[in-house]
Design a protein around this motif. Sequence first.
Motif, mmCIF file in Angstrom:
data_model
loop_
_atom_site.group_PDB
_atom_site.id
_atom_site.type_symbol
_atom_site.label_atom_id
_atom_site.label_comp_id
_atom_site.label_asym_id
_atom_site.label_seq_id
_atom_site.Cartn_x
_atom_site.Cartn_y
_atom_site.Cartn_z
ATOM 1 N N TRP B 136 0.880 -1.310 0.143
ATOM 2 C CA TRP B 136 -0.035 0.060 -0.181
ATOM 3 C C TRP B 136 0.895 1.244 0.065
ATOM 4 N N VAL B 137 2.123 1.082 0.741
ATOM 5 C CA VAL B 137 2.864 2.463 0.676
ATOM 6 C C VAL B 137 4.419 2.054 0.239
ATOM 7 N N ASP B 138 5.164 2.688 0.000
ATOM 8 C CA ASP B 138 6.573 2.412 -0.084
ATOM 9 C C ASP B 138 7.385 2.269 0.895
ATOM 10 N N PRO B 139 8.409 1.630 0.725
ATOM 11 C CA PRO B 139 9.267 1.160 2.054
ATOM 12 C C PRO B 139 9.879 2.527 2.463
ATOM 13 N N PRO B 140 10.242 2.514 3.701
ATOM 14 C CA PRO B 140 10.788 3.550 4.322
ATOM 15 C C PRO B 140 12.212 4.011 3.623
ATOM 16 N N ALA B 141 12.509 5.234 3.454
ATOM 17 C CA ALA B 141 13.575 5.512 2.585
ATOM 18 C C ALA B 141 14.727 5.728 3.373
ATOM 19 N N GLY B 142 15.993 5.356 2.741
ATOM 20 C CA GLY B 142 17.225 5.509 3.552
ATOM 21 C C GLY B 142 18.434 5.012 2.900
ATOM 22 N N ASP B 143 19.584 5.009 3.635
ATOM 23 C CA ASP B 143 20.700 4.390 2.731
ATOM 24 C C ASP B 143 20.605 3.143 2.570
ATOM 25 N N MET B 144 19.992 2.136 3.255
ATOM 26 C CA MET B 144 20.022 0.555 2.953
ATOM 27 C C MET B 144 18.951 0.428 1.844
ATOM 28 N N PRO B 145 19.461 -0.204 0.700
ATOM 29 C CA PRO B 145 18.432 -0.625 -0.280
ATOM 30 C C PRO B 145 17.476 -1.743 -0.022
ATOM 31 N N VAL B 146 16.183 -1.455 -0.071
ATOM 32 C CA VAL B 146 15.222 -2.413 0.342
ATOM 33 C C VAL B 146 14.959 -3.384 -0.964
ATOM 34 N N ALA B 147 15.302 -4.758 -0.703
ATOM 35 C CA ALA B 147 15.421 -5.519 -1.883
ATOM 36 C C ALA B 147 13.707 -5.839 -2.183
ATOM 37 N N ASP B 148 13.053 -6.146 -1.366
ATOM 38 C CA ASP B 148 11.547 -6.354 -1.676
ATOM 39 C C ASP B 148 10.583 -5.869 -0.549
ATOM 40 N N LYS B 149 9.501 -6.124 -0.717
ATOM 41 C CA LYS B 149 8.487 -5.660 0.303
ATOM 42 C C LYS B 149 8.422 -6.573 1.827
ATOM 43 N N HIS B 150 9.332 -7.726 1.598
ATOM 44 C CA HIS B 150 9.437 -8.577 2.937
ATOM 45 C C HIS B 150 10.797 -8.196 3.489
ATOM 46 N N ASP B 151 11.468 -7.246 2.847
ATOM 47 C CA ASP B 151 12.999 -6.983 3.352
ATOM 48 C C ASP B 151 12.816 -6.147 4.645
ATOM 49 N N PHE B 152 12.089 -6.699 5.731
ATOM 50 C CA PHE B 152 12.017 -6.150 6.952
ATOM 51 C C PHE B 152 13.447 -5.410 7.386
ATOM 52 N N TYR B 153 14.519 -6.449 7.428
ATOM 53 C CA TYR B 153 15.850 -6.132 7.865
ATOM 54 C C TYR B 153 16.200 -4.692 7.647
ATOM 55 N N ASN B 154 16.322 -4.452 6.280
ATOM 56 C CA ASN B 154 16.703 -3.414 5.888
ATOM 57 C C ASN B 154 15.898 -2.182 6.084
ATOM 58 N N MET B 155 14.300 -2.455 5.959
ATOM 59 C CA MET B 155 13.426 -1.386 6.266
ATOM 60 C C MET B 155 13.649 -1.002 7.630
ATOM 61 N N ALA B 156 13.777 -1.955 8.897
ATOM 62 C CA ALA B 156 14.145 -1.349 10.065
ATOM 63 C C ALA B 156 15.463 -0.667 10.196
ATOM 64 N N LEU B 157 16.435 -1.051 9.496
ATOM 65 C CA LEU B 157 17.643 -0.094 9.576
ATOM 66 C C LEU B 157 17.324 1.232 9.205
ATOM 67 N N ASN B 158 16.634 1.503 8.062
ATOM 68 C CA ASN B 158 16.296 2.712 7.445
ATOM 69 C C ASN B 158 15.419 3.644 8.289
ATOM 70 N N VAL B 159 14.573 2.766 9.123
ATOM 71 C CA VAL B 159 13.932 3.497 9.973
ATOM 72 C C VAL B 159 14.571 3.866 11.336
ATOM 73 N N PHE B 160 15.191 2.912 11.827
ATOM 74 C CA PHE B 160 16.168 3.356 12.945
ATOM 75 C C PHE B 160 17.349 4.203 12.959
ATOM 76 N N ASN B 161 17.773 4.458 11.735
ATOM 77 C CA ASN B 161 18.849 5.182 11.404
ATOM 78 C C ASN B 161 18.609 6.675 11.454
ATOM 79 N N ASN B 162 17.234 6.950 11.449
ATOM 80 C CA ASN B 162 16.534 8.165 11.704
ATOM 81 C C ASN B 162 16.436 8.550 13.009
ATOM 82 N N PRO B 163 17.090 9.351 13.446
ATOM 83 C CA PRO B 163 17.183 9.633 15.260
ATOM 84 C C PRO B 163 15.999 10.321 15.356
ATOM 85 N N VAL B 164 15.144 10.995 14.725
ATOM 86 C CA VAL B 164 14.161 11.492 15.148
ATOM 87 C C VAL B 164 13.230 10.411 15.577
ATOM 88 N N TYR B 165 12.909 9.409 14.755
ATOM 89 C CA TYR B 165 12.189 8.276 14.865
ATOM 90 C C TYR B 165 12.742 7.433 15.690
#
Lengths: 262, 227
Positions: B136-165
Amino acid sequence: MNFTLKIWRQENAKAKGRFKTYKVENISPDCSFLEMLDILNQQLIEDKIELPVDPIAFDHDCREGICGMCSLYINGRPHGPEQGTTVCQLHMRKFKDGDTITIEPWRAKAFPVIKDLMVDRSAFDKIIQEGGYISVSTGGVPDANAIPIPKEDADLAMDAAACIGCGACVAACKNASAMLFVAAKVSQFALLPQGKVEAEKRALAMVAKMDELGFGSCTNTYACEAECPKNISVENIARLNREYLKAKVKKADRKREGGGFG
Amino acid sequence: MSQTLLKISSISKKVFMSLAGLFLIIFLVVHLSINLFILPITENHQEIFKQAVEFMTTFPLIKVMEVVLFGAFILHIILGVVLQIENWMARPVGYAVSTKSKTDSPFSRFSIHTGVIIFIFLVIHFMNFYFVKLGWVDPPAGDMPVADKHDFYNMALNVFNNPVYSVLYIVLILGLGFHLHHAFQAAFQSLGLNHPKYTPWIKGIGLIYSIVITIGFISIPLYFLIN
Ligand code: HEM
Ligand code: FES
């Protein structure tokens, strides 16, 4: 002792109330809280401090902690600062000289203000009328030892029966819930063989009435237990929950079997 | 006229809420156990995390549990909000000086508030992960390339690399911890389980549980904030 009293004044159920400030002086430390209010009322009547003369209305009856009529919300706590005490048994020595004391009525939708500090607690009577009794068939008085009751059950039933129905639990609860009251009334019977016969019907009917009258529900803050002048335990609320669930399940069973039940 | 909204008695509402709540309490343990593998707690933590995600997104029984989970959340939230509205209505005129009872802890007074915090958390959480999985939505943007919509590992890294989040995550999880501290023992009481011998244990375990869950979830954004 001298005190400044901020007292809720409200002419009748419809009127908009407000706080009024009064001063009382030379109060004995051994004076009870209600006696202190009596002294203030006497002054209001004799000295005509305000006109028209209108003494402060507050409920009381036995003044020995057993009837459950007294009901004042003092400095943010039902029956005042002392634990396990009704306000009629509270003494002014529990306050400091010069204290400002705020006195409010019980606040709940189901307990509307009648006048000043007096509220209408007939909602409790209506709950009792739904099953807070045993339908005894008349006859000779049975022998006291004819029905053996384990000591522990008898003690627990007595502890629950200590409830004087003052409504402090409702006043204290942030949800204005009557669960501690209903739990005590259901428990005192459910624990005894004579009360077990009608236990299911009683639990269902009293809870339904409690909900209907606009009391809140229990969110387990346990303020009721802390403020109860008779130290009724919230273990009774758990027992009420059990009794209610048991009754619900059995009622569903009977419906399936086509039996008639309330 | 009956006062109760939804026509369910107050006690029944609490029973359904506590059953749903207990299910959610178990769910949190499973969720945390997987999440902790985002951190380098073992040599092959990344592998384990990815395998767990694979399992959780494909195993049929988990699919069923997912439906149960949504049901539990929705039931708990709807009943919680209805209950709270009824409880507010039960005292239309409040006190000038409010209760200062000894046993009345702030944890128990603020269930609805901490509940709303959890709800806010859920919305953010869904935007970042679950809706991504559904496409429904695009994966969280960031330095890590998100391979597919099940790549929760890189999504998590992108999310947590944002200090505000990460900071927001910590704050919201504290709300969850506060909710749980009250809710754990409350669930047992609502089900009628109160016993002079066992209730102190339930309260103790509830305290330990809520601390472990809170520190567990917070440790992940904290790790990213420190590094
Ligand atoms: C939008 C999210 C949520 C809202 C609005 C909410 C609201 C509430 C409310 C109002 C209560 C009743 C207060 C009380 O019993 O003192 C409650 C109890 C509870 N909550 Fe939540 N909650 C939410 C999420 C959660 C989550 C995520 C969990 C667990 C993981 C949870 C677990 C519990 C439990 C176990 C209870 C005790 C049930 C009972 O006492 O009968 N809640 N919640
Ligand atoms: S007046 Fe009877 S209990 Fe206080």
